[in-house]
Scaffold this motif. Structure first.
Motif, mmCIF file in Angstrom:
data_model
loop_
_atom_site.group_PDB
_atom_site.id
_atom_site.type_symbol
_atom_site.label_atom_id
_atom_site.label_comp_id
_atom_site.label_asym_id
_atom_site.label_seq_id
_atom_site.Cartn_x
_atom_site.Cartn_y
_atom_site.Cartn_z
ATOM 1 N N ALA A 105 42.188 36.447 -24.349
ATOM 2 C CA ALA A 105 42.772 36.018 -25.631
ATOM 3 C C ALA A 105 43.645 34.782 -25.484
ATOM 4 C CB ALA A 105 43.585 37.161 -26.245
ATOM 5 N N THR B 60 38.847 42.437 -36.094
ATOM 6 C CA THR B 60 39.092 43.779 -35.540
ATOM 7 C C THR B 60 37.836 44.618 -35.332
ATOM 8 O OG1 THR B 60 39.332 44.654 -37.775
ATOM 9 C CG2 THR B 60 41.349 43.973 -36.668
ATOM 10 N N LEU C 17 35.934 44.962 -30.786
ATOM 11 C CA LEU C 17 36.191 43.907 -29.807
ATOM 12 C C LEU C 17 36.404 44.482 -28.411
ATOM 13 C CD1 LEU C 17 38.721 41.665 -31.788
ATOM 14 C CD2 LEU C 17 36.253 41.354 -31.529
ATOM 15 N N ILE D 277 36.122 38.994 -27.239
ATOM 16 C CA ILE D 277 37.295 38.138 -27.426
ATOM 17 C C ILE D 277 37.036 36.762 -26.805
ATOM 18 C CG2 ILE D 277 39.715 37.813 -26.730
ATOM 19 C CD1 ILE D 277 39.945 40.940 -26.923
ATOM 20 N N TYR E 238 43.814 39.160 -32.666
ATOM 21 C CA TYR E 238 42.775 40.166 -32.468
ATOM 22 C C TYR E 238 43.380 41.571 -32.574
ATOM 23 C CZ TYR E 238 40.549 36.174 -30.100
ATOM 24 O OH TYR E 238 40.036 34.939 -29.782
#
Lengths: 440, 440
Positions: free
Chosen positions: B147, B281, B284, B289, B300
């Motif tokens: 992320a 959402t 994931l 991601i 996220y």
């Protein structure tokens, strides 16, 4: 209040409640449903577990001082909502599949009726309990099928979070396991407990012989000795020398099990210990158990794979609003239209159709309103799948505690017998029964 | 006593204790070690989590009336052992890796010293806590790497058993997540909580617009609106019409996310809502991601994959006897020789060697006895990895509660910086650092 389950809740449930109390929609009558869109892991059937635990947890879903203080201090909801929560008690009704029942995609495992306010807050708790317990029970049932008449012991507590381990032992027992190593599951749920010894026991002693002798002295010759700390063949000889040919069992926890089990059996027989049982415990799952069917193994101990759902650690069940009252009091079936996640609105009655005792389909009759729910009389020969679980806030006492677990285990064994033979194969596949919807 | 963790124990621990009290070996001084033979799931590094929870649970490992009654009624141990357990309190010492620390195969995450009697009974509890929490933290760290600077929220409570969900939220936070949806994790561990709204909220209302308006009224325009209940483009238009261009965020929970996120961003910008954030959402994991890195996503929400360890739901840690006192008081390093499960006997000191601040190896110095444990002075520039966690039965107060969680999170962020770049790739591989043993 000894414990509260009230904050086992996602924050959005309480903020939706907060907004709904403000605009009045929180008081609308609602029907929520718990179901799975598919069976996780390409399974051919699912097994419902956790129901008895959930009914307990709903009873304990009360907001005490600590819970309210947290919500107030963190400004999660306003004063009106805090007041509502302080007096919260679920007063609605829940019907659903019996614990231990088989299920398929779309099966309405739970139908929760109440105001939006009282039902929406149960989403996370209901799913947490049912998703984990059903994942374990589904995996356990496959292992039970693979093991046939040989008993299975659940020994995976160390590979699951400590409370999850207790739930896993309970779920595995419902799905056909004979016992667990977990003592708390014995105390809380009446699951039979068992155990052998660890490698540490042998290593603690000055010799393997001293360890075996001490274990026999304490537990009697019917105990099970762990024979693979050093050399397995030597371990077997030592075990029989110490215990005599009346030794209850030996445990093998390493090596290429089909080969090793055959060698150990031959050696035990050669030594005259023809009744000494062999239990194996090394990283077993349903496939490894099936591969041992022709080996001289008497029982299996299963750890990691059963408590983690053998590749499918959650059942993937969801909790969805399927109907609500309109302003005029009439019922409106609802469903979202999201890509790949569409669902069936309306309240449902579920039946398993049977042909000469063998299940042929999961029949789900959908009705827009309440009054016209389908009844068994409309589907002769089909078995109705839903029973009342909570009536006006009161849980079905028979579903609670150790008695509920025993009933669920018996129910599972009975309904598994209805499944067609193709349901019992282990390979990934489509669900063994088709789910058929009937709009009423 | 408000709760007891004493029966979160496998039966064999108590029967070994029973036999050991009978033959006297239960009083032998022992060293047990918690370590992993490999990193589950082909991970390049592991993250230790659960330590603070474990110290709490060990403090509560006391046998009260209920626990003793169960053991007596089920004849699990004899009267002598019941007496021992009634007075049980762990009085030994535990050293180990800090919570949040990175680990590799063979890393001695915990070293437990005490009599066999007091240490052996902690096996299941210690492994339950560390195996689950570390599996979640390890998966969460990979997601955090994927992320980058975009915040991650843990939203998987419904896909884990209810208490495991709280532990998962805590572990994910330690490994770099910014918040959780789980309120109990907020209350108990100080993890920041967040939430948006469910599809049920939209379906409860007579229109999407009414639902959005109500949410804005209650939570302000900085809230996040869920826009995919019906038609996403229509949902975005309605959201901005109701909230204005100052809307905080929109959530997308379905569809092909890279495409949908791009479309939603373009539409928001077209409508003038250039600062409205997009959170996604839908199912994931670290790979999804990473695949969204170039998409206009601001944050996220991760559910199932983080709480189930993203394919590796247990860390596979084991609890093994590595040394014990002989009759004459001298120390004997011990290890089993089982096929594929051999382990290293002896007490260990662990260091991370560094070159210009980048980690180069996991160095494990093994000593037969106690006195000669390696010290940092012997390995200049290497970072010692073990700290005292329990001294003579007293847990390190700094490791407990919300403060312990905050410290662990900061420690993790710091030590992750030491990892070589190759450790941060997501594909399955060998551990990023070699484990090197030195016999002293």
């Amino acid at each position: 209040m000894t414990r509260s389950t009230a904050l086992h809740t996602d924050r959005y449930e309480l903020t939706m409640l907060d907004a709904g109390l403000r605009d009045g929609t929180a008081h609308r009558r609602c029907v929520f449903e718990v179901f799975g869109r598919r069976l996780s892991g390409g399974r051919r059937f699912g097994v419902v577990a956790g129901t008895g635990r959930l009914l307990d947890a709903i009873r304990d879903f009360r907001f005490g001082d600590e819970e309210l203080r947290f919500l107030r201090d963190n400004r999660i909801v306003d004063a009106t909502t805090l007041d509502f929560l302080a007096g919260y008690r679920f007063t609605g009704s829940i019907s659903g599949y019996r614990e231990g029942e088989i299920y398929f995609p779309g099966s309405p495992l739970l139908t929760i009726e109440g105001t939006f306010a009282e039902a929406v807050v149960l989403e996370t708790l209901a799913l947490s309990v049912l998703n984990f317990d059903s994942a374990v029970a589904t995996a356990a049932a496959r292992m039970s099928v693979a093991a046939g008449d040989r008993p299975l012991a659940e020994m995976g507590s160390r590979r699951a979070s400590e409370e999850a381990a207790v739930a896993a032992a309970r779920a595995a027992y419902i799905a056909g396991f004979a016992a667990t190593s977990n003592l708390e599951a014995g105390r809380r749920w009446g699951v039979p407990t068992m155990g052998t010894a660890a490698h540490a026991w042998t290593l603690l002693h000055d010799s393997e012989e001293a360890a075996f002798r001490s274990q026999i002295d304490a537990l009697g010759t019917d105990t099970t000795l762990l024979i693979d700390t050093y050399d397995i063949r030597e371990g077997v000889r030592t075990a029989i020398r110490v215990a005599g040919t009346g030794l209850g069992g030996v445990r093998i926890d390493s090596g290429d099990l089909p080969i090793v089990a055959g060698e150990v059996r031959a050696l035990l027989d050669e030594l005259g210990a023809t009744d000494t049982r062999i239990t194996v415990t090394s990283d077993l799952d349903e496939y490894a158990i099936a591969a041992l069917a022709a080996s001289p193994v008497d029982s299996y101990g299963v750890g990691t794979s059963v408590v983690t759902g053998s590749g499918a650690p959650t059942a993937g069940l969801v909790f969805k609003l399927v109907a609500r009252a309109a302003e005029d009091g009439s019922w409106v079936p609802v469903a979202k239209a999201s890509a790949q996640k569409a669902s069936h609105g309306g309240r449902k009655a579920a039946f398993r159709t049977l042909d000469s005792g063998t299940a042929t389909s999961e029949l789900i009759a959908v009705s827009d309103g309440f009054e016209e729910l389908a009844t068994a009389a409309q589907f002769p020969g089909a078995r109705p799948l839903q029973v009342p679980l909570v009536v006006d806030g009161e849980p079905d006492a028979a579903a609670l505690g150790p008695a509920g677990v025993a009933t669920a285990r018996a129910h599972h064994a009975r309904v598994r017998e209805e499944l067609p033979v193709r349901a019992l194969a282990l390979s990934k596949s489509e669900p063994a029964l088709p789910t058929e919807y009937r709009e009423l």
